[in-house]
Design a protein around this motif. Sequence first.
Motif, PDB file in Angstrom:
ATOM      1  N   ALA A 218       0.847  -1.207   0.000  1.00  0.00           N
ATOM      2  CA  ALA A 218       0.000   0.000   0.000  1.00  0.00           C
ATOM      3  C   ALA A 218       0.882   1.256   0.000  1.00  0.00           C
ATOM      4  N   ARG A 219       2.042   1.159   0.666  1.00  0.00           N
ATOM      5  CA  ARG A 219       2.969   2.290   0.677  1.00  0.00           C
ATOM      6  C   ARG A 219       3.552   2.531  -0.719  1.00  0.00           C
ATOM      7  N   PHE A 220       3.859   1.431  -1.424  1.00  0.00           N
ATOM      8  CA  PHE A 220       4.330   1.574  -2.812  1.00  0.00           C
ATOM      9  C   PHE A 220       3.226   2.225  -3.655  1.00  0.00           C
ATOM     10  N   HIS A 221       1.997   1.745  -3.444  1.00  0.00           N
ATOM     11  CA  HIS A 221       0.879   2.291  -4.231  1.00  0.00           C
ATOM     12  C   HIS A 221       0.738   3.796  -3.987  1.00  0.00           C
ATOM     13  N   ALA A 222       0.794   4.190  -2.709  1.00  0.00           N
ATOM     14  CA  ALA A 222       0.648   5.618  -2.376  1.00  0.00           C
ATOM     15  C   ALA A 222       1.810   6.417  -2.975  1.00  0.00           C
ATOM     16  N   ALA A 223       3.017   5.831  -2.957  1.00  0.00           N
ATOM     17  CA  ALA A 223       4.194   6.556  -3.452  1.00  0.00           C
ATOM     18  C   ALA A 223       4.182   6.725  -4.969  1.00  0.00           C
ATOM     19  N   CYS A 224       3.318   5.966  -5.673  1.00  0.00           N
ATOM     20  CA  CYS A 224       3.160   6.178  -7.123  1.00  0.00           C
ATOM     21  C   CYS A 224       2.437   7.499  -7.392  1.00  0.00           C
ATOM     22  N   ARG A 225       1.775   8.009  -6.393  1.00  0.00           N
ATOM     23  CA  ARG A 225       1.020   9.271  -6.471  1.00  0.00           C
ATOM     24  C   ARG A 225       0.113   9.312  -7.706  1.00  0.00           C
ATOM     25  N   GLY A 226      -0.615   8.219  -7.879  1.00  0.00           N
ATOM     26  CA  GLY A 226      -1.667   8.227  -8.913  1.00  0.00           C
ATOM     27  C   GLY A 226      -1.239   7.672 -10.248  1.00  0.00           C
ATOM     28  N   GLU A 227       0.062   7.706 -10.548  1.00  0.00           N
ATOM     29  CA  GLU A 227       0.476   7.269 -11.884  1.00  0.00           C
ATOM     30  C   GLU A 227       1.758   6.453 -11.798  1.00  0.00           C
ATOM     31  N   GLY A 228       1.647   5.165 -12.103  1.00  0.00           N
ATOM     32  CA  GLY A 228       2.859   4.345 -12.062  1.00  0.00           C
ATOM     33  C   GLY A 228       2.554   2.929 -11.648  1.00  0.00           C
ATOM     34  N   GLY A 229       3.538   2.284 -11.020  1.00  0.00           N
ATOM     35  CA  GLY A 229       3.317   0.889 -10.660  1.00  0.00           C
ATOM     36  C   GLY A 229       4.448   0.293  -9.859  1.00  0.00           C
ATOM     37  N   LEU A 230       4.300  -1.017  -9.665  1.00  0.00           N
ATOM     38  CA  LEU A 230       5.266  -1.796  -8.893  1.00  0.00           C
ATOM     39  C   LEU A 230       5.563  -3.068  -9.671  1.00  0.00           C
ATOM     40  N   LEU A 231       6.848  -3.324  -9.903  1.00  0.00           N
ATOM     41  CA  LEU A 231       7.278  -4.580 -10.510  1.00  0.00           C
ATOM     42  C   LEU A 231       7.973  -5.354  -9.401  1.00  0.00           C
ATOM     43  N   ILE A 232       7.425  -6.517  -9.061  1.00  0.00           N
ATOM     44  CA  ILE A 232       7.890  -7.197  -7.843  1.00  0.00           C
ATOM     45  C   ILE A 232       8.054  -8.697  -8.091  1.00  0.00           C
ATOM     46  N   GLY A 233       9.128  -9.270  -7.538  1.00  0.00           N
ATOM     47  CA  GLY A 233       9.389 -10.703  -7.664  1.00  0.00           C
ATOM     48  C   GLY A 233       8.951 -11.432  -6.405  1.00  0.00           C
ATOM     49  N   VAL A 234       8.300 -12.577  -6.589  1.00  0.00           N
ATOM     50  CA  VAL A 234       7.722 -13.304  -5.438  1.00  0.00           C
ATOM     51  C   VAL A 234       7.977 -14.801  -5.579  1.00  0.00           C
ATOM     52  N   ASP A 235       8.472 -15.384  -4.507  1.00  0.00           N
ATOM     53  CA  ASP A 235       8.711 -16.832  -4.488  1.00  0.00           C
ATOM     54  C   ASP A 235       7.378 -17.556  -4.229  1.00  0.00           C
ATOM     55  N   LEU A 236       7.141 -18.611  -5.007  1.00  0.00           N
ATOM     56  CA  LEU A 236       5.832 -19.289  -4.939  1.00  0.00           C
ATOM     57  C   LEU A 236       5.890 -20.563  -4.094  1.00  0.00           C
ATOM     58  N   ILE A 237       4.728 -20.946  -3.566  1.00  0.00           N
ATOM     59  CA  ILE A 237       4.603 -22.211  -2.819  1.00  0.00           C
ATOM     60  C   ILE A 237       4.892 -23.365  -3.787  1.00  0.00           C
ATOM     61  N   LYS A 238       5.669 -24.321  -3.301  1.00  0.00           N
ATOM     62  CA  LYS A 238       6.017 -25.467  -4.147  1.00  0.00           C
ATOM     63  C   LYS A 238       6.300 -26.660  -3.254  1.00  0.00           C
ATOM     64  N   ASP A 239       6.764 -27.744  -3.859  1.00  0.00           N
ATOM     65  CA  ASP A 239       7.137 -28.955  -3.131  1.00  0.00           C
ATOM     66  C   ASP A 239       8.042 -28.586  -1.946  1.00  0.00           C
ATOM     67  N   SER A 240       7.678 -29.062  -0.762  1.00  0.00           N
ATOM     68  CA  SER A 240       8.427 -28.635   0.426  1.00  0.00           C
ATOM     69  C   SER A 240       9.873 -29.132   0.401  1.00  0.00           C
ATOM     70  N   ALA A 241      10.161 -30.221  -0.335  1.00  0.00           N
ATOM     71  CA  ALA A 241      11.554 -30.706  -0.411  1.00  0.00           C
ATOM     72  C   ALA A 241      12.431 -29.694  -1.165  1.00  0.00           C
ATOM     73  N   VAL A 242      11.847 -29.069  -2.187  1.00  0.00           N
ATOM     74  CA  VAL A 242      12.600 -28.058  -2.964  1.00  0.00           C
ATOM     75  C   VAL A 242      12.872 -26.842  -2.073  1.00  0.00           C
ATOM     76  N   LEU A 243      11.852 -26.440  -1.320  1.00  0.00           N
ATOM     77  CA  LEU A 243      12.008 -25.293  -0.412  1.00  0.00           C
ATOM     78  C   LEU A 243      13.028 -25.611   0.675  1.00  0.00           C
ATOM     79  N   HIS A 244      12.919 -26.808   1.236  1.00  0.00           N
ATOM     80  CA  HIS A 244      13.831 -27.196   2.310  1.00  0.00           C
ATOM     81  C   HIS A 244      15.282 -27.143   1.811  1.00  0.00           C
ATOM     82  N   ALA A 245      15.524 -27.689   0.626  1.00  0.00           N
ATOM     83  CA  ALA A 245      16.898 -27.726   0.089  1.00  0.00           C
ATOM     84  C   ALA A 245      17.432 -26.312  -0.153  1.00  0.00           C
ATOM     85  N   ALA A 246      16.551 -25.394  -0.560  1.00  0.00           N
ATOM     86  CA  ALA A 246      17.001 -24.027  -0.862  1.00  0.00           C
ATOM     87  C   ALA A 246      17.552 -23.323   0.378  1.00  0.00           C
TER      88      ALA A 246
END
Length: 322
Positions: free
Chosen positions: A172-200
């Motif tokens: 919401a802070r990013f949204h407010a800081a756009c001051r009406g015009e702009g956006g947010l490009l954001i990277g997000v790690d997704l839920i997956k097999d817990s063995a893959v997450l554990h190894a990471a």
Amino acid sequence: MTQPHDGIDDRERGRLIAGLLAPQAQVAPRYFYDLAGARLFEVITLLDEYYPTVTEHRLLSRHAPEIGAACADAFGACALLVEPGAGSCEKVRHLLPVLQPAQYLALDISAEFVELALQSLRRDHPGIVMAAIAADLTQHWPLPAADGARLFFYPGSSIGNFTPDEARALLARFHAACRGEGGLLIGVDLIKDSAVLHAAYNDALGVTAAFNLNLLRHLNRLIGSDFRPQQWEHHAFYDARESRIEMHLRARAPLAVRWQSPATSGLAEGREFAAGQTLHTENSYKYTADAFSALLKDAGFARVRRWTDARDYFAVFLATTC
Ligand code: AVI
């Protein structure tokens, strides 16, 4: 005991000590990143098990033209591109040619580190005004006045190190800081097999363990404590109910830690840890792509587009104000 580092004030020291004295002892993950911690994190990003960095690079490289076109469609030219926690400024290299922002602002706790990275970026993009600013994301963001759209770039799934409520507030802070015009490009790690997450978070070379344990050396410098890393072991696991990796340091045997406290005019105080008791050092939340889209909408963004890899391991979202 080592002497406390004078880089923190009494308030911050008080907060750190309150965390150490809590029933479940805890330290905020930002204390991982002293110089050695920042270097160890760079090595983590090169490990076979730690898929987020390489996956996000591939997504940004493959989809940069589409991302550029989606930005142009939503808000036209980008006047100001802001990257909090920019570090080595590697990922923004995919975006600068397609976005051609008038200004690029790299925010980081260590502006000196970023300034070095900017030297080579400036050579490659002489037409873009670039600056490094020392800023902590959780505090005031010193942004220049710029006419036109602002795009915030927050890669690396650093958003996962906040609780979902804190994440919603930050979005919401990013949204407010756009001051009406702009956006947010954001990277997000997704839920997956817990063995893959554990190894990471439990790599075979033990780099993540060293990164976790290095926090104790940093604490010793910050608050004059006498943590001995050899008395602790790395402990990281995936909690599927909370959709998060938890990282802890676990006492190998009963032990006592002492530190200097401003509350007792510098006299030592401390606490004991039973064998197996832990110091909680990090949460790393994972999301489904739909849940994160909903969070962006909740934060006020009007339109959300996303790109994911073939295995659905990681997602890059573009959330815009219109
Ligand atoms: C910086 N942050 C997104 C990393 C993560 O995956 O949560 C920090 C990290 N901790 C252990 N390995 C990497």
